[in-house]
Motif scaffolding. Structure first.
Motif, PDB file in Angstrom:
ATOM      1  N   PHE A  47       0.838  -1.196   0.000  1.00 29.49           N
ATOM      2  CA  PHE A  47       0.000   0.000   0.000  1.00 29.49           C
ATOM      3  C   PHE A  47       0.877   1.252   0.000  1.00 29.49           C
ATOM      4  N   VAL A  48       1.905   1.248   0.851  1.00 26.63           N
ATOM      5  CA  VAL A  48       2.829   2.386   0.907  1.00 26.63           C
ATOM      6  C   VAL A  48       3.601   2.497  -0.411  1.00 26.63           C
ATOM      7  N   ALA A  49       4.043   1.334  -0.957  1.00 27.14           N
ATOM      8  CA  ALA A  49       4.808   1.358  -2.206  1.00 27.14           C
ATOM      9  C   ALA A  49       3.980   1.926  -3.358  1.00 27.14           C
ATOM     10  N   LEU A  51       2.216   4.388  -3.281  1.00 24.61           N
ATOM     11  CA  LEU A  51       2.217   5.852  -3.225  1.00 24.61           C
ATOM     12  C   LEU A  51       3.430   6.433  -3.944  1.00 24.61           C
ATOM     13  N   ILE A  52       4.411   5.560  -4.276  1.00 22.88           N
ATOM     14  CA  ILE A  52       5.635   6.035  -4.924  1.00 22.88           C
ATOM     15  C   ILE A  52       5.355   6.402  -6.373  1.00 22.88           C
ATOM     16  N   HIS A  53       5.780   7.600  -6.748  1.00 21.40           N
ATOM     17  CA  HIS A  53       5.674   8.013  -8.148  1.00 21.40           C
ATOM     18  C   HIS A  53       7.042   7.941  -8.796  1.00 21.40           C
ATOM     19  N   PRO A  55       9.320   8.808 -12.285  1.00 20.12           N
ATOM     20  CA  PRO A  55       9.231   9.669 -13.457  1.00 20.12           C
ATOM     21  C   PRO A  55       9.238   8.872 -14.772  1.00 20.12           C
ATOM     22  N   LEU A  63       3.333   3.469  -8.751  1.00 19.43           N
ATOM     23  CA  LEU A  63       3.515   2.030  -8.863  1.00 19.43           C
ATOM     24  C   LEU A  63       2.217   1.301  -8.513  1.00 19.43           C
TER      25      LEU A  63
ATOM     26  N   PHE B 151      -3.425  -4.798   8.655  1.00 20.38           N
ATOM     27  CA  PHE B 151      -3.047  -4.041   7.461  1.00 20.38           C
ATOM     28  C   PHE B 151      -3.140  -2.545   7.741  1.00 20.38           C
ATOM     29  N   TYR B 162       9.384   3.805   5.018  1.00 14.12           N
ATOM     30  CA  TYR B 162       9.593   4.307   3.655  1.00 14.12           C
ATOM     31  C   TYR B 162      10.277   5.669   3.681  1.00 14.12           C
ATOM     32  N   LYS B 177      15.095  10.446 -12.251  1.00 13.80           N
ATOM     33  CA  LYS B 177      15.019  10.833 -13.663  1.00 13.80           C
ATOM     34  C   LYS B 177      14.481   9.651 -14.439  1.00 13.80           C
ATOM     35  N   THR B 178      14.248   9.844 -15.753  1.00 16.57           N
ATOM     36  CA  THR B 178      13.788   8.719 -16.565  1.00 16.57           C
ATOM     37  C   THR B 178      14.990   7.920 -17.046  1.00 16.57           C
ATOM     38  N   LEU B 193      11.671  -2.336   1.509  1.00 13.60           N
ATOM     39  CA  LEU B 193      10.423  -2.114   2.251  1.00 13.60           C
ATOM     40  C   LEU B 193       9.726  -3.452   2.508  1.00 13.60           C
TER      41      LEU B 193
END
Lengths: 201, 249
Positions: A47-49, A51-53, A55, A63, B151, B162, B177-178, B193
């Protein structure tokens, strides 16, 4: 990925609910009481992962990782994704209760399929095939997910055909990114903590 | 992470029995979901707005939430009017927007917002843990409720984990970056994680065993049905039945 409330027709909603109930029942059967903390805390991590954006050119995508989740949890991906979407329905009204069944199925079914196709190659095969299988798992998770969303929309009405096409096309770059990240991630897990890849058995 | 935005407050809805909330809202939103046309959904939206008015939750937060929900709906406004057969209203090149298409997408918009408003007003005004507790009483499989409980409990813990990893990346001058390096770094971040959450779950389970866990959670507080709960339950059931009779049958 989530279809919001009020969009889908009654037969589609009922079908989704039934399929998700069946998948969840199987997942719960597999999840003994001792394993609840394991599955739950892994679900929190995913769930936390999500939230990762990351580029992609000028834009970014978040994700989804349902392919990776499937590799780790197998059938338990159903209850895992169900509780995550339930929480989203409660807190953010993103997706929602009426479409909970359909949305869970759309993400969890590809996860289970990824498990059956790629879990064994990832654990047993050599480094190169392991990477390819990880890539395949990421690709399958998002690709099939988008396809299921499209099918749910088109089954509601022919008018949704264009929207469905856009959904699939928009997910093509996401599929690629998810493939790459899942491939790196499974090789990392295999090196550092291989027993995690056996949780779903 | 502050997740339960609407749960703080002291209105009638904040004090309502969570069991009654589930029993009344589920039929209500499902009736709305399978309605057709625009009259029923419009009435439902008005009723949902009335319910929201009673909760006295922040309008600003509410609008923020509605914007998110309506982005998906907005995409439908672009496509659906042009791909639904019926009488043409206007043309853009070879595409023609139909009257029926507009009515259809309007119906979806009304329904979606009616359902979302009711969900925020009725379920959003309770704490997540008391809602989970209510699910036990409503015969949801207890394994599923336990899963949900753990959960939710560990999301904020894992989010801190995180943030620690993200800080470690920032200290080492990581810039997203890409490129392959970025994707590999994020993949390892996710992997780390997952490993930390797995190790933590093992410790949690051992700690539970130390405290005599035998597969059952004992509930210390109990719900009590009050007069307000019964009145609300009957009223919502009446509204839902009338809506169902008028707009579905």
């Amino acid at each position: 990925m989530h279809i919001s409330e009020g969009v889908l027709s009654a037969p589609v909603l009922v079908t989704g609910a039934l399929l998700t109930s069946a998948g969840t029942a199987l997942g719960l059967k597999k999840m003994t009481y001792e394993r609840i903390p394991e599955v739950a805390v892994l679900s929190s991590a995913f769930f936390v992962a999500s939230l990762i954006h990351v580029p992609v050119g000028p834009s970014s995508v978040h994700l989804i990782l349902n392919g990776l989740l499937g590799i780790l949890l197998g059938w338990m991906a159903f209850p895992s994704i169900l509780v995550a979407l339930l929480l989203q329905a409660l807190l953010f009204q993103f997706g929602g209760f009426t479409s909970l069944g359909v949305n869970t199925f759309n993400m969890a079914a590809p996860a289970v399929i990824a498990y059956y196709l790629f879990n064994i190659p990832i654990r047993r095969a050599n480094h190169f095939i392991g990477i390819l299988s990880g890539f395949g798992a990421g690709l399958t998770g998002v690709g099939l997910g988008a396809l299921f969303v499209a099918i749910a929309l088109v089954s509601t009405g022919e008018g949704f055909l264009n929207v469905a096409k856009v959904v699939v096309v928009a997910h093509l770059p996401v599929m690629l990114i998810e493939g790459i990240i899942t491939a790196f991630c499974v090789t990392f897990l295999k090196k550092v903590k291989p027993e995690i890849l056996e949780v779903g058995r | 992470m502050h997740l339960e935005e609407f749960a703080e407050g002291n209105s009638f809805f904040h004090r309502l029995d969570p069991r009654v909330k589930f029993i009344t809202i589920m039929p209500y939103i499902f009736v709305i979901a399978i309605m057709q046309g625009t009259k029923g959904p419009l009435l439902a939206l008005i009723i949902s707005l009335l319910i929201v008015a009673f909760t006295r939750i922040s309008v600003k937060k509410l609008i923020g939430r509605l914007i998110v929900v309506n982005t998906f709906i907005f995409i439908l406004w672009i496509f659906l009017p042009f791909s639904y057969p019926g009488d043409a209203v206007f043309h853009i090149g070879p595409l023609e927007a139909t009257h029926e298409g507009f009515l259809y997408v309007l119906s979806i918009t009304l329904k979606a917002n009616a359902i979302v408003l009711a969900t925020i007003a009725i379920l959003g005004t309770s704490e997540v843990f008391s809602l989970a507790h209510a699910l036990v009483h409503l015969k949801v499989p207890d394994k599923l409720v336990h899963l949900f409980f753990f959960f939710y409990r560990y999301i904020s813990v894992l989010h801190e984990e995180y943030e620690r990893l993200e800080n470690a990346m920032a200290i080492r001058a990581f810039k997203a970056k890409t490129n392959m390096h970025t994707y590999r770094t994020y993949a390892y971040l996710v992997g780390m994680l997952i490993i930390r959450s797995y190790d933590r779950s093992q410790r949690i389970y051992k700690a539970m065993l130390c405290r005599g866990f035998k597969g059952k959670f004992r509930v210390m507080s109990h719900f009590e049905l009050k007069r307000g709960d019964v009145v609300f339950g009957l009223l919502m059931t009446l509204i839902t039945s009338v809506m169902g009779l008028l707009f579905i049958l």
